[in-house]
Design a protein around this motif. Structure first.
Motif, PDB file in Angstrom:
ATOM      1  N   MET A   1      -4.133  -8.506  -1.059  1.00 55.32           N
ATOM      2  CA  MET A   1      -4.920  -7.312  -0.816  1.00 55.32           C
ATOM      3  C   MET A   1      -4.183  -6.127  -1.393  1.00 55.32           C
ATOM      4  N   ARG A   2      -4.889  -5.327  -2.141  1.00 55.25           N
ATOM      5  CA  ARG A   2      -4.244  -4.170  -2.750  1.00 55.25           C
ATOM      6  C   ARG A   2      -4.969  -2.885  -2.356  1.00 55.25           C
ATOM      7  N   GLN A   3      -4.206  -1.851  -2.115  1.00 53.19           N
ATOM      8  CA  GLN A   3      -4.781  -0.527  -1.895  1.00 53.19           C
ATOM      9  C   GLN A   3      -4.339   0.351  -3.057  1.00 53.19           C
ATOM     10  N   TYR A   4      -5.237   1.186  -3.496  1.00 54.36           N
ATOM     11  CA  TYR A   4      -4.960   2.039  -4.646  1.00 54.36           C
ATOM     12  C   TYR A   4      -4.958   3.507  -4.237  1.00 54.36           C
ATOM     13  N   GLU A   5      -4.318   4.327  -5.042  1.00 56.34           N
ATOM     14  CA  GLU A   5      -4.376   5.764  -4.832  1.00 56.34           C
ATOM     15  C   GLU A   5      -4.641   6.439  -6.169  1.00 56.34           C
ATOM     16  N   THR A   6      -5.261   7.587  -6.094  1.00 54.59           N
ATOM     17  CA  THR A   6      -5.538   8.340  -7.306  1.00 54.59           C
ATOM     18  C   THR A   6      -4.355   9.247  -7.596  1.00 54.59           C
ATOM     19  N   VAL A   7      -3.875   9.191  -8.811  1.00 54.42           N
ATOM     20  CA  VAL A   7      -2.691   9.952  -9.184  1.00 54.42           C
ATOM     21  C   VAL A   7      -3.079  10.904 -10.309  1.00 54.42           C
TER      22      VAL A   7
ATOM     23  N   THR B   1      -1.742  13.076 -13.190  1.00 50.95           N
ATOM     24  CA  THR B   1      -0.665  13.486 -14.087  1.00 50.95           C
ATOM     25  C   THR B   1      -1.355  14.186 -15.243  1.00 50.95           C
ATOM     26  N   LYS B   2      -1.057  13.794 -16.483  1.00 52.95           N
ATOM     27  CA  LYS B   2      -1.834  14.349 -17.605  1.00 52.95           C
ATOM     28  C   LYS B   2      -3.263  13.844 -17.532  1.00 52.95           C
ATOM     29  N   GLU B   3      -3.381  12.566 -17.185  1.00 46.77           N
ATOM     30  CA  GLU B   3      -4.702  11.997 -16.964  1.00 46.77           C
ATOM     31  C   GLU B   3      -4.731  11.434 -15.548  1.00 46.77           C
ATOM     32  N   THR B   4      -5.875  11.573 -14.922  1.00 43.72           N
ATOM     33  CA  THR B   4      -6.025  11.018 -13.583  1.00 43.72           C
ATOM     34  C   THR B   4      -6.216   9.510 -13.696  1.00 43.72           C
ATOM     35  N   HIS B   5      -5.454   8.797 -12.927  1.00 41.00           N
ATOM     36  CA  HIS B   5      -5.632   7.349 -12.936  1.00 41.00           C
ATOM     37  C   HIS B   5      -5.372   6.786 -11.549  1.00 41.00           C
ATOM     38  N   ARG B   6      -5.773   5.561 -11.407  1.00 38.70           N
ATOM     39  CA  ARG B   6      -5.563   4.873 -10.143  1.00 38.70           C
ATOM     40  C   ARG B   6      -4.359   3.963 -10.271  1.00 38.70           C
ATOM     41  N   GLN B   7      -3.484   4.023  -9.280  1.00 42.59           N
ATOM     42  CA  GLN B   7      -2.359   3.103  -9.301  1.00 42.59           C
ATOM     43  C   GLN B   7      -2.228   2.414  -7.953  1.00 42.59           C
ATOM     44  N   ILE B   8      -1.537   1.294  -7.966  1.00 42.34           N
ATOM     45  CA  ILE B   8      -1.370   0.518  -6.738  1.00 42.34           C
ATOM     46  C   ILE B   8      -0.504   1.314  -5.769  1.00 42.34           C
ATOM     47  N   ARG B   9      -0.976   1.441  -4.545  1.00 46.33           N
ATOM     48  CA  ARG B   9      -0.225   2.133  -3.502  1.00 46.33           C
ATOM     49  C   ARG B   9       0.422   1.115  -2.577  1.00 46.33           C
ATOM     50  N   LYS B  10      -0.291   0.029  -2.307  1.00 48.57           N
ATOM     51  CA  LYS B  10       0.198  -0.949  -1.341  1.00 48.57           C
ATOM     52  C   LYS B  10      -0.319  -2.321  -1.714  1.00 48.57           C
ATOM     53  N   ILE B  11       0.560  -3.329  -1.595  1.00 49.39           N
ATOM     54  CA  ILE B  11       0.150  -4.721  -1.779  1.00 49.39           C
ATOM     55  C   ILE B  11       0.565  -5.479  -0.534  1.00 49.39           C
ATOM     56  N   ILE B  12      -0.376  -6.181   0.051  1.00 47.60           N
ATOM     57  CA  ILE B  12      -0.090  -6.956   1.255  1.00 47.60           C
ATOM     58  C   ILE B  12      -0.508  -8.399   0.998  1.00 47.60           C
TER      59      ILE B  12
ATOM     60  N   PRO C   1       6.893  -4.755  -1.853  1.00 53.81           N
ATOM     61  CA  PRO C   1       7.306  -3.383  -2.194  1.00 53.81           C
ATOM     62  C   PRO C   1       6.705  -2.894  -3.516  1.00 53.81           C
ATOM     63  N   VAL C   2       6.242  -1.645  -3.497  1.00 57.59           N
ATOM     64  CA  VAL C   2       5.649  -1.020  -4.679  1.00 57.59           C
ATOM     65  C   VAL C   2       6.400   0.273  -4.935  1.00 57.59           C
ATOM     66  N   LYS C   3       6.778   0.498  -6.184  1.00 56.93           N
ATOM     67  CA  LYS C   3       7.425   1.749  -6.550  1.00 56.93           C
ATOM     68  C   LYS C   3       6.739   2.295  -7.795  1.00 56.93           C
ATOM     69  N   ASP C   4       6.292   3.537  -7.703  1.00 57.62           N
ATOM     70  CA  ASP C   4       5.590   4.181  -8.810  1.00 57.62           C
ATOM     71  C   ASP C   4       4.443   3.314  -9.332  1.00 57.62           C
ATOM     72  N   GLY C   5       3.721   2.696  -8.417  1.00 55.47           N
ATOM     73  CA  GLY C   5       2.544   1.915  -8.808  1.00 55.47           C
ATOM     74  C   GLY C   5       2.855   0.531  -9.328  1.00 55.47           C
ATOM     75  N   ARG C   6       4.136   0.156  -9.302  1.00 50.53           N
ATOM     76  CA  ARG C   6       4.500  -1.164  -9.816  1.00 50.53           C
ATOM     77  C   ARG C   6       5.081  -2.024  -8.698  1.00 50.53           C
ATOM     78  N   ALA C   7       4.623  -3.272  -8.631  1.00 47.83           N
ATOM     79  CA  ALA C   7       5.168  -4.215  -7.655  1.00 47.83           C
ATOM     80  C   ALA C   7       6.615  -4.500  -8.001  1.00 47.83           C
ATOM     81  N   GLN C   8       7.460  -4.489  -6.972  1.00 44.24           N
ATOM     82  CA  GLN C   8       8.883  -4.747  -7.185  1.00 44.24           C
ATOM     83  C   GLN C   8       9.225  -6.218  -6.957  1.00 44.24           C
TER      84      GLN C   8
END
Ligand code: ZN
Length: 81
Positions: free
Chosen positions: A1-7, A9-20, A29-36
């Motif tokens: 299950m993934r939750q996203y957030e709108t970020v 920057t120069k362009e608005t995009h959706r990135q992963i906020r949480k992965i369960i 763990p997610v850091k800066d939209g990337r799964a660790q």
């Protein structure tokens, strides 16, 4: 299950906020939209020859739940290099 957030920057995009992990509920763990940690991401659109015509199912599994799942297979995983 993934939750996203709108970020924004120069362009608005959706990135992963949480992965369960759907099986054990552990957060990957997610850091800066990337799964660790690596994980299994599944998305399946069921077709006409199923009872779920056009239903889209998705889930994520952490590596240990993936290992537990594939250990139940009658036929072991094929391996590729
Ligand atoms: Zn898990």
């Amino acid at each position: 299950m993934r939750q996203y957030e709108t970020v924004e920057t120069k362009e608005t995009h959706r990135q992963i906020r949480k992965i369960i992990c759907n099986k054990c509920g552990r957060e990957i763990p997610v850091k800066d939209g990337r799964a660790q940690e690596d994980f299994l991401a599944v998305e399946k659109r069921w077709g006409y020859f199923s009872d779920k015509d056009n239903q889209v199912d998705s889930f994520d599994l952490c590596e240990s739940c993936y290992d537990a799942l594939v250990a139940t297979f009658v036929i072991p995983l094929g391996e590729q290099e």
